[in-house]
Design a protein around this motif. Sequence first.
Motif, mmCIF file in Angstrom:
data_model
loop_
_atom_site.group_PDB
_atom_site.id
_atom_site.type_symbol
_atom_site.label_atom_id
_atom_site.label_comp_id
_atom_site.label_asym_id
_atom_site.label_seq_id
_atom_site.Cartn_x
_atom_site.Cartn_y
_atom_site.Cartn_z
ATOM 1 N N ILE A 183 0.861 -1.181 0.000
ATOM 2 C CA ILE A 183 0.000 0.000 0.000
ATOM 3 C C ILE A 183 0.897 1.231 0.000
ATOM 4 O O ILE A 183 1.787 1.352 0.855
ATOM 5 C CB ILE A 183 -0.913 -0.003 1.241
ATOM 6 C CG1 ILE A 183 -1.758 -1.282 1.292
ATOM 7 C CG2 ILE A 183 -1.802 1.229 1.272
ATOM 8 C CD1 ILE A 183 -2.397 -1.539 2.647
ATOM 9 N N VAL A 184 0.681 2.141 -0.940
ATOM 10 C CA VAL A 184 1.596 3.280 -1.080
ATOM 11 C C VAL A 184 0.823 4.589 -1.238
ATOM 12 O O VAL A 184 -0.050 4.714 -2.097
ATOM 13 C CB VAL A 184 2.526 3.113 -2.316
ATOM 14 C CG1 VAL A 184 3.586 4.215 -2.337
ATOM 15 C CG2 VAL A 184 3.175 1.749 -2.349
ATOM 16 N N GLY A 185 1.167 5.560 -0.402
ATOM 17 C CA GLY A 185 0.687 6.929 -0.596
ATOM 18 C C GLY A 185 -0.804 7.115 -0.433
ATOM 19 O O GLY A 185 -1.401 7.922 -1.151
ATOM 20 N N THR A 186 -1.408 6.414 0.502
ATOM 21 C CA THR A 186 -2.842 6.568 0.733
ATOM 22 C C THR A 186 -3.149 6.374 2.206
ATOM 23 O O THR A 186 -2.551 5.509 2.859
ATOM 24 C CB THR A 186 -3.670 5.576 -0.106
ATOM 25 O OG1 THR A 186 -5.043 5.634 0.310
ATOM 26 C CG2 THR A 186 -3.178 4.145 0.040
ATOM 27 N N SER A 187 -4.084 7.151 2.722
ATOM 28 C CA SER A 187 -4.519 6.980 4.107
ATOM 29 C C SER A 187 -5.390 5.735 4.248
ATOM 30 O O SER A 187 -5.651 5.274 5.350
ATOM 31 C CB SER A 187 -5.287 8.215 4.585
ATOM 32 O OG SER A 187 -6.353 8.492 3.697
ATOM 33 N N PHE A 188 -5.850 5.211 3.124
ATOM 34 C CA PHE A 188 -6.562 3.928 3.073
ATOM 35 C C PHE A 188 -7.855 3.961 3.894
ATOM 36 O O PHE A 188 -8.157 3.043 4.643
ATOM 37 C CB PHE A 188 -5.633 2.805 3.558
ATOM 38 C CG PHE A 188 -5.855 1.495 2.866
ATOM 39 C CD1 PHE A 188 -5.728 1.382 1.498
ATOM 40 C CD2 PHE A 188 -6.181 0.351 3.583
ATOM 41 C CE1 PHE A 188 -5.918 0.167 0.846
ATOM 42 C CE2 PHE A 188 -6.381 -0.869 2.958
ATOM 43 C CZ PHE A 188 -6.246 -0.954 1.579
ATOM 44 N N VAL A 189 -8.613 5.026 3.703
ATOM 45 C CA VAL A 189 -9.881 5.159 4.436
ATOM 46 C C VAL A 189 -11.085 5.232 3.502
ATOM 47 O O VAL A 189 -12.229 5.247 3.959
ATOM 48 C CB VAL A 189 -9.874 6.399 5.359
ATOM 49 C CG1 VAL A 189 -8.835 6.242 6.453
ATOM 50 C CG2 VAL A 189 -9.638 7.683 4.569
ATOM 51 N N VAL A 190 -10.843 5.302 2.195
ATOM 52 C CA VAL A 190 -11.941 5.408 1.231
ATOM 53 C C VAL A 190 -12.427 4.012 0.858
ATOM 54 O O VAL A 190 -11.637 3.149 0.472
ATOM 55 C CB VAL A 190 -11.495 6.177 -0.028
ATOM 56 C CG1 VAL A 190 -12.583 6.165 -1.092
ATOM 57 C CG2 VAL A 190 -11.127 7.615 0.323
ATOM 58 N N TYR A 191 -13.715 3.801 0.995
ATOM 59 C CA TYR A 191 -14.320 2.513 0.638
ATOM 60 C C TYR A 191 -15.092 2.656 -0.668
ATOM 61 O O TYR A 191 -15.591 3.733 -0.974
ATOM 62 C CB TYR A 191 -15.261 2.051 1.770
ATOM 63 C CG TYR A 191 -14.499 1.473 2.936
ATOM 64 C CD1 TYR A 191 -14.349 0.104 3.081
ATOM 65 C CD2 TYR A 191 -13.889 2.306 3.861
ATOM 66 C CE1 TYR A 191 -13.636 -0.440 4.140
ATOM 67 C CE2 TYR A 191 -13.160 1.780 4.921
ATOM 68 C CZ TYR A 191 -13.040 0.405 5.058
ATOM 69 O OH TYR A 191 -12.327 -0.123 6.089
ATOM 70 N N PRO A 192 -15.140 1.600 -1.494
ATOM 71 C CA PRO A 192 -14.727 0.222 -1.193
ATOM 72 C C PRO A 192 -13.251 -0.090 -1.444
ATOM 73 O O PRO A 192 -12.840 -1.230 -1.283
ATOM 74 C CB PRO A 192 -15.620 -0.605 -2.123
ATOM 75 C CG PRO A 192 -15.828 0.258 -3.304
ATOM 76 C CD PRO A 192 -15.894 1.673 -2.768
ATOM 77 N N PHE A 193 -12.446 0.907 -1.835
ATOM 78 C CA PHE A 193 -11.037 0.632 -2.132
ATOM 79 C C PHE A 193 -10.336 -0.053 -0.956
ATOM 80 O O PHE A 193 -9.649 -1.067 -1.133
ATOM 81 C CB PHE A 193 -10.315 1.937 -2.488
ATOM 82 C CG PHE A 193 -8.888 1.752 -2.921
ATOM 83 C CD1 PHE A 193 -8.595 1.326 -4.211
ATOM 84 C CD2 PHE A 193 -7.834 2.002 -2.048
ATOM 85 C CE1 PHE A 193 -7.277 1.156 -4.624
ATOM 86 C CE2 PHE A 193 -6.523 1.826 -2.449
ATOM 87 C CZ PHE A 193 -6.246 1.406 -3.740
ATOM 88 N N ALA A 194 -10.521 0.494 0.254
ATOM 89 C CA ALA A 194 -9.847 -0.070 1.426
ATOM 90 C C ALA A 194 -10.308 -1.489 1.728
ATOM 91 O O ALA A 194 -9.582 -2.270 2.352
ATOM 92 C CB ALA A 194 -10.071 0.836 2.636
ATOM 93 N N GLN A 195 -11.485 -1.833 1.263
ATOM 94 C CA GLN A 195 -12.034 -3.164 1.515
ATOM 95 C C GLN A 195 -11.329 -4.244 0.691
ATOM 96 O O GLN A 195 -11.454 -5.446 0.986
ATOM 97 C CB GLN A 195 -13.529 -3.160 1.201
ATOM 98 C CG GLN A 195 -14.312 -4.265 1.877
ATOM 99 C CD GLN A 195 -15.812 -4.030 1.777
ATOM 100 O OE1 GLN A 195 -16.260 -3.062 1.171
ATOM 101 N NE2 GLN A 195 -16.580 -4.919 2.369
ATOM 102 N N LEU A 196 -10.573 -3.836 -0.327
ATOM 103 C CA LEU A 196 -9.875 -4.818 -1.160
ATOM 104 C C LEU A 196 -8.923 -5.682 -0.344
ATOM 105 O O LEU A 196 -8.665 -6.835 -0.695
ATOM 106 C CB LEU A 196 -9.104 -4.104 -2.279
ATOM 107 C CG LEU A 196 -9.940 -3.455 -3.381
ATOM 108 C CD1 LEU A 196 -9.049 -2.661 -4.323
ATOM 109 C CD2 LEU A 196 -10.727 -4.520 -4.154
ATOM 110 N N LEU A 197 -8.411 -5.131 0.735
ATOM 111 C CA LEU A 197 -7.469 -5.875 1.558
ATOM 112 C C LEU A 197 -8.085 -7.178 2.088
ATOM 113 O O LEU A 197 -7.378 -8.152 2.332
ATOM 114 C CB LEU A 197 -7.004 -4.993 2.722
ATOM 115 C CG LEU A 197 -5.649 -5.321 3.353
ATOM 116 C CD1 LEU A 197 -4.543 -5.355 2.309
ATOM 117 C CD2 LEU A 197 -5.332 -4.312 4.448
ATOM 118 N N ALA A 198 -9.386 -7.189 2.239
ATOM 119 C CA ALA A 198 -10.077 -8.385 2.751
ATOM 120 C C ALA A 198 -9.975 -9.558 1.778
ATOM 121 O O ALA A 198 -10.199 -10.710 2.174
ATOM 122 C CB ALA A 198 -11.545 -8.059 3.022
#
Length: 236
Positions: A183-198
Motif C-alpha cells: 500500500i503506497v501513498g494513501t490513508s486507506f480510508v476510502v471505501y470500497p477501495f480499502a475493503q480490497l485488503l479483505a
Amino acid sequence: MDTDKIKALQEDINNAKHIAFLTGAGVSTHSGIPDYRSKGGIYNGVAESPETILSDDTLFNRPQFFYNFVMNNMYFPDAKPNLIHKKIAEISNKKGTLITQNIDTLDTRAGNKHVIEFHGNLYNIYCTKCHKHLTYDDYAQGYLHKDCGGIIRPGIVLYGEAINPATLEKSVAAMEKSDLVIIVGTSFVVYPFAQLLAYRKPNAKVWSVNKTEIAASGINSIIDDARNVFLKINLK
C-alpha cells in the motif's frame, strides 16, 4: 529512515510471485499534483464538501460549478510520472498488478501495463448525451458538447455512483492471486477501495509505505515519504 524495514520489504519483493500495489494520491504529489484532504490539498478551504461538489447531482444540476472546480483543481496535463510511478511500473510489469485510486493516468504513462484505475481517469472524457469520446482540449473549451448540447464529463467515479463491476471483479482477482500487497501513498480510508485488503490470500504479506500509519491490523509499516523508500527499492 528505517533501513532494516526497507531491506525486509526488498526481500519480500524479491521472493514474491505476484504483487498487488494499492496506491493513492501520495504517489503523484512528487509530480506536482496535490492530494485531496491535506493542508494545500484540493479540498482544503472549499466552501462545500467534496461529496457535494464531485457528485452526479452537481454534474447534472450545476454543471458550470462542477466544470469550474474540476478544470481549476484536478487537471494537471503537464505533470510527468515520477520515480515511484516508474519503480512500481517496473515491478508490476514483471510480476504484479497496480490497483490505483489515482485518476491522473501517470501510471500508464510511466509504462505500467498492469494498471486497474479503480476510480476511472480524468482523460476518459465523453458526452453524457451522445456518448462520443472527446479530448482534454475539447473539454477545456467548455462542458457542453457542441455537436449535441450534452454535458461533457470525465470518466471518474463520482459520489453517488458505483464502482464499475468489471473493475471490482478485476481488482478482487488481482488481490486473490497476490502473495504480497504493498500500500503506497494513501490513508486507506476510502471505501470500497480499502475493503480490497479483505480479499488478499490468508498468508499474503502486507506492507504500507506512507507518511502516516494506516489503521489496519497485520500491516508492516514504513512511515516515510514513498519516494525516499522507492529510491532504495530495486527489481532483482
